[in-house]
Enzyme design. Structure first.
Site, PDB file in Angstrom:
ATOM      1  N   GLU A   1       1.134  -1.203  -0.120  1.00  0.00           N
ATOM      2  CA  GLU A   1      -0.594  -0.086   0.146  1.00  0.00           C
ATOM      3  C   GLU A   1       0.695   1.135  -0.196  1.00  0.00           C
ATOM      4  O   GLU A   1       0.707   2.669  -1.088  1.00  0.00           O
ATOM      5  CB  GLU A   1      -1.006   0.194   1.144  1.00  0.00           C
ATOM      6  CG  GLU A   1      -2.128  -1.036   1.289  1.00  0.00           C
ATOM      7  CD  GLU A   1      -1.834  -2.088   1.107  1.00  0.00           C
ATOM      8  OE1 GLU A   1      -0.903  -2.445   1.933  1.00  0.00           O
ATOM      9  OE2 GLU A   1      -2.347  -2.714   1.594  1.00  0.00           O
TER      10      GLU A   1
ATOM     11  N   PHE B   1     -12.012  -7.431  13.469  1.00  0.00           N
ATOM     12  CA  PHE B   1     -10.764  -7.662  12.312  1.00  0.00           C
ATOM     13  C   PHE B   1     -10.403  -6.435  11.525  1.00  0.00           C
ATOM     14  O   PHE B   1     -11.564  -6.312  11.312  1.00  0.00           O
ATOM     15  CB  PHE B   1     -11.107  -8.526  12.066  1.00  0.00           C
ATOM     16  CG  PHE B   1     -10.524  -9.167  10.658  1.00  0.00           C
ATOM     17  CD1 PHE B   1      -8.794  -9.684  12.043  1.00  0.00           C
ATOM     18  CD2 PHE B   1     -10.466  -9.105   9.205  1.00  0.00           C
ATOM     19  CE1 PHE B   1      -7.705 -10.522  10.128  1.00  0.00           C
ATOM     20  CE2 PHE B   1      -9.800  -9.348   8.562  1.00  0.00           C
ATOM     21  CZ  PHE B   1      -8.232 -10.072   9.129  1.00  0.00           C
ATOM     22  N   GLN B   2      -9.195  -6.155  11.870  1.00  0.00           N
ATOM     23  CA  GLN B   2      -8.666  -4.652  11.186  1.00  0.00           C
ATOM     24  C   GLN B   2      -9.583  -3.372  10.880  1.00  0.00           C
ATOM     25  O   GLN B   2      -9.688  -2.864  10.257  1.00  0.00           O
ATOM     26  CB  GLN B   2      -8.681  -5.784   9.149  1.00  0.00           C
ATOM     27  CG  GLN B   2      -8.215  -6.867   9.107  1.00  0.00           C
ATOM     28  CD  GLN B   2      -7.486  -6.940   7.326  1.00  0.00           C
ATOM     29  OE1 GLN B   2      -8.091  -7.061   6.758  1.00  0.00           O
ATOM     30  NE2 GLN B   2      -6.457  -7.760   7.164  1.00  0.00           N
TER      31      GLN B   2
ATOM     32  N   LYS C   1     -17.398  -0.661   5.164  1.00  0.00           N
ATOM     33  CA  LYS C   1     -18.620  -1.620   4.220  1.00  0.00           C
ATOM     34  C   LYS C   1     -19.952  -1.257   4.541  1.00  0.00           C
ATOM     35  O   LYS C   1     -19.749  -1.578   3.441  1.00  0.00           O
ATOM     36  CB  LYS C   1     -17.584  -3.313   5.225  1.00  0.00           C
ATOM     37  CG  LYS C   1     -18.221  -4.353   4.227  1.00  0.00           C
ATOM     38  CD  LYS C   1     -17.201  -5.359   4.336  1.00  0.00           C
ATOM     39  CE  LYS C   1     -16.733  -6.324   3.165  1.00  0.00           C
ATOM     40  NZ  LYS C   1     -17.215  -7.403   4.096  1.00  0.00           N
TER      41      LYS C   1
ATOM     42  N   MET D   1      23.793   8.380   3.106  1.00  0.00           N
ATOM     43  CA  MET D   1      23.854  10.068   3.982  1.00  0.00           C
ATOM     44  C   MET D   1      24.289   9.697   5.381  1.00  0.00           C
ATOM     45  O   MET D   1      24.983  10.576   6.041  1.00  0.00           O
ATOM     46  CB  MET D   1      22.789  10.941   3.245  1.00  0.00           C
ATOM     47  CG  MET D   1      22.216  12.243   3.896  1.00  0.00           C
ATOM     48  SD  MET D   1      23.639  12.958   3.308  1.00  0.00           S
ATOM     49  CE  MET D   1      22.706  13.725   1.166  1.00  0.00           C
TER      50      MET D   1
END
Lengths: 579, 176
Positions: free
Chosen positions: A49, A111-112, A161, A482
């Site tokens: 993602e 969940f999630q 949802k 760096m």
């Protein structure tokens, strides 16, 4: 028209003119992925993602259109937090849609489930949790309006949802009117007039050009202002390309790794005209010692930037492009009404001579004669020379980024895609992919470090699968370069946790496994032929593993927190070999 | 106690979920301090008025106001300098009180304009609505008797009417 909430969402995105979504489905966002099959919008399936977010950013920076990303709830949403920060720091318009658990489950540790609006409150311009399917179309319209209006930036829409599965009577959104979202776009005429007077009376003016010039599409207006006045220009890391490097009035990038002339021009200026720039610490060095002799004119769309770091003498609150145009108009008026003392271009020959002298005496330099090792700067110079005009360059964060900014010749606006404020390692590969999606007509290169490449390289699978032919030049010095440079200079060469190995992973095999054509370059004489081979390929991604000089450091350098006057010009200067 | 770095910021905000979190979060991440905060709906059910006493140097105040004004849910915001505002705060305090001291305390409270709202054998609960400065005075006086519990609401404020008519500073601070 009866639609599902999911269909209404996709229809709303189509209504906003969205042509591409970068995303990855999952449980909570599943209903929205069904209508994508029937939509005109192209969906690009990423492998992580974070890649979706950076691709949307690259797309936006190359096209000046908002980038759109869609991910699921929970870890899908948190994986896109870094791109949101990145877009927030660099004022990139981004619309991110996250799936969310059903409204009835919010707050139950489902969940999630994740409070993504809470998490992203401080790194978005605004975010919304849609709780009523009838608000979908209007909320999407508001989201695009907020992301793209005024100082651009990212927004997030959290989409439960059950809202996606509900039925809604879809209606096109009305005009967006947000009482708390208004801004001044036209600069105050009295301030413009005063600014013009200040410019006409200056002896050592400098235009300090920031990313706001690109955001407000002001490059053409800026060019006219500079041509008429002959005021020299410095372009910040976010503004490379806003004013052509080929114009001799461009002094280069200011700041920690800026050119000597750009840094010292600000230090010795009697007038600094900041255009869409925010006096970032990487530009100012020690703030109390920054441009100590200068009066300040500050043009910006965001009132909160005015006086945040340095109090201006004159404020031009409004769109940069309008401020530049009005300033040009006021200067022309004031110099054409018969006052013989006032004329354009400005009578600042002495200043120009000083700057020219500095440019000649202190150019960007590295060992161009090196035959045993590949100098990273050499790779970039040769790459830059061999590109058609308008080639887009993305980069990661670190030494390679600074060299890219220094040695690539930028003559076209919106061709430099990099992570400035946030300094997000791993930005280059996905950002380049997004840029290429937005500008398929232009070659897109990325200059990446070996450390950065390892963070997001898997998106080359996306590029291969979606036939997005980007080219990646890895400047592989086997180190987090760096950090190594700072440990060299400020930690007595005690190198702690910076070694990466030049051949673990084997970048060529890895790139080939991801469907790219890959080359390795070990010697300076291989550099040009390999670049030319890569330029010939335009049907799939290309990766070049340039094995570069480990010891090379980025110069000039102003050590963090030091006054800009303490600029170190070269390694010899930094190490005390020359004064 | 208030100090000279205290400034009153008055904001009209949309009456929506999470608005207070946005305001408080902004203070936290920009490193500004909230001294007190009062929120309640206005006559317009869609709007709430938030009065924040901010603990910042004067030079940073504009930055606080500008940053808050960038929040989409903040409809209008201004600084109210104490001389240009009517300010009130409510105090409730339960004070220890032996029968001998009772009338003494009641005298003090009534002299300052407060009220006794609850009594039992050994305690008094006092209510007073006034300027924050007068409440400071009351609190100091009550301290010597022993305050058991105290709750102050933080101040609420509205611009003075004459000030509204001139509305000069207001228009300067009301950033578009």
């Amino acid at each position: 028209m009866k639609l599902t909430g999911a269909q209404a969402l996709i229809k709303s995105l189509e209504h906003q003119g969205v042509e591409v979504i970068f995303g990855l489905p999952g449980g909570a966002i599943l209903p929205v992925y069904d209508p994508i099959l029937d939509s005109s919008i192209r969906h690009i399936l990423v492998r992580h993602e974070q890649g979706a977010g950076h691709m949307a950013e690259g797309y936006s920076m190359a096209t000046r259109r908002p980038g759109v990303a869609m991910v699921t709830s929970g870890p899908g949403a948190t994986n896109i937090v870094t791109p949101l920060l990145n877009a927030f720091m660099d004022s990139t318009p981004l619309v991110v849609v996250t799936g969310q658990v059903a409204t009835g489950s919010i707050g139950t540790d489902a969940f999630q489930e994740c409070d993504i609006t809470g998490i992203t409150m401080g790194i978005t311009k605004h975010n919304w949790l849609i709780k009523d399917p009838n608000e979908i179309a209007q909320t999407i319209a508001e989201a695009f309006h907020v992301a793209t209006t005024g100082r651009p930036g990212p927004v997030l829409i959290d989409f439960p949802k059950d809202i996606a599965n509900s039925k809604v009577d879809y209606q096109e959104p009305g005009a967006v009117s947000l009482a708390g979202f208004t801004m001044q776009t036209e600069p105050d005429p009295a301030a413009v007039s005063a600014a013009a007077d200040m410019i006409l009376n200056s002896k050592r003016p400098v235009l300090y050009v920031g990313g706001g010039v690109l955001k407000s599409n002001a490059s053409a207006a800026l060019k006219i202002l500079v041509e008429q006045t002959s005021i020299p220009v410095v372009t910040t890391l976010m503004a490379r390309g806003a004013f052509p490097d080929s114009n001799e009035l461009n002094l280069g990038m200011p700041g920690m790794h800026g050119t000597y002339t750009a840094v010292m021009a600000l230090q010795k200026a009697d007038l600094v005209i900041a255009m869409g720039a925010r006096f970032d610490d990487r530009v100012t060095g020690k703030i109390s010692a920054f441009a100590p002799l200068a009066k300040i004119i500050h043009a910006d769309i965001d009132p909160a930037e005015i006086g945040k770091v340095r109090r201006p003498d004159i404020t031009l609150l409004g769109e940069c492009r309008r401020s530049i145009e009005e300033l040009t108009r006021a200067l022309t008026e004031k110099t054409s009404n018969g006052n013989g003392d006032l004329k354009l271009p400005l009578d600042i020959d002495e200043w120009h001579n000083t700057l020219k002298g500095w440019k000649q005496k202190y150019p960007l330099s590295y060992d161009r004669e090196a035959t045993d090792v590949v100098k990273p700067q050499y790779v970039i110079e040769e790459l830059s020379k061999r590109q058609e005009e308008g080639t887009i360059l993305a980069s990661g964060v670190g030494q390679h980024q600074m060299w890219a900014s220094q040695y690539w010749k930028f003559d076209t606006p919106n061709t430099w895609i990099n992570s400035g404020g946030a300094g997000t390692m791993g930005f280059a590969v996905p950002a380049a992919i997004g840029a290429k999606v937005g500008r398929p007509d232009k070659p897109v290169w990325a200059i990446d470090g070996d450390g950065c490449f390892q963070m997001t390289a898997q998106e080359l699978v996306t590029a291969s699968a979606e036939q997005i032919p980007v080219k990646i030049a890895i400047l592989n010095n086997a180190y987090l370069g760096m950090v190594r440079q700072w440990q060299h200079m400020f930690y007595e060469e005690r190198y702690s946790e910076v070694y990466l190995s030049p051949d673990l992973p084997d970048y060529v095999k890895w790139a080939e496994a991801m469907g790219a054509i890959a080359f390795r370059v070990d010697t300076p004489e291989e550099v040009i032929p390999t670049i030319e081979k890569a330029n010939e390929i335009d049907d799939r991604p290309v990766v070049i593993d340039f094995r570069t000089d480990v010891t090379e450091r980025v110069f000039p350098m102003v050590p963090a927190g030091a006054p800009n006057d303490d600029i170190l010009i070269s390694a010899e200067h930094a190490d005390g070999i020359v004064q | 106690m208030e100090n000279k770095n205290h400034h009153i910021v008055s904001a009209l905000v949309e009456n929506k979920a999470g608005v207070l979190a946005r305001i408080a979060g902004l203070f936290a991440r920009r490193g500004f301090n909230i001294y007190s905060l009062a929120v309640a709906p206005t006559d317009d059910a869609k709007l709430s008025r938030v009065t924040i006493v901010v603990d910042v140097e004067a030079s940073l105040l504009n930055q606080v106001v500008s940053q808050l004004n960038k929040l989409i849910n903040v409809v209008e915001i201004r600084e109210l300098s104490p001389s240009d505002a009517v300010e009130r705060e409510l105090l409730l305090a339960t004070v220890q009180c032996s029968p001998e001291k009772r009338s003494e305390i009641i005298q003090i409270v009534t002299a300052l304009g407060g009220e006794i709202v609850d009594v039992d054998i050994s305690c008094l609960t006092i209510e007073m609505s006034s300027t924050p400065e007068r409440l400071d005075t009351l609190e100091e006086l009550l301290n010597s008797y022993g305050i058991l519990r105290i709750q102050r609401t933080g101040r609420v404020a509205l611009p003075r009417l004459g000030y509204l008519a001139e509305s000069k500073i207001e228009s300067e601070l009301k950033l578009a």
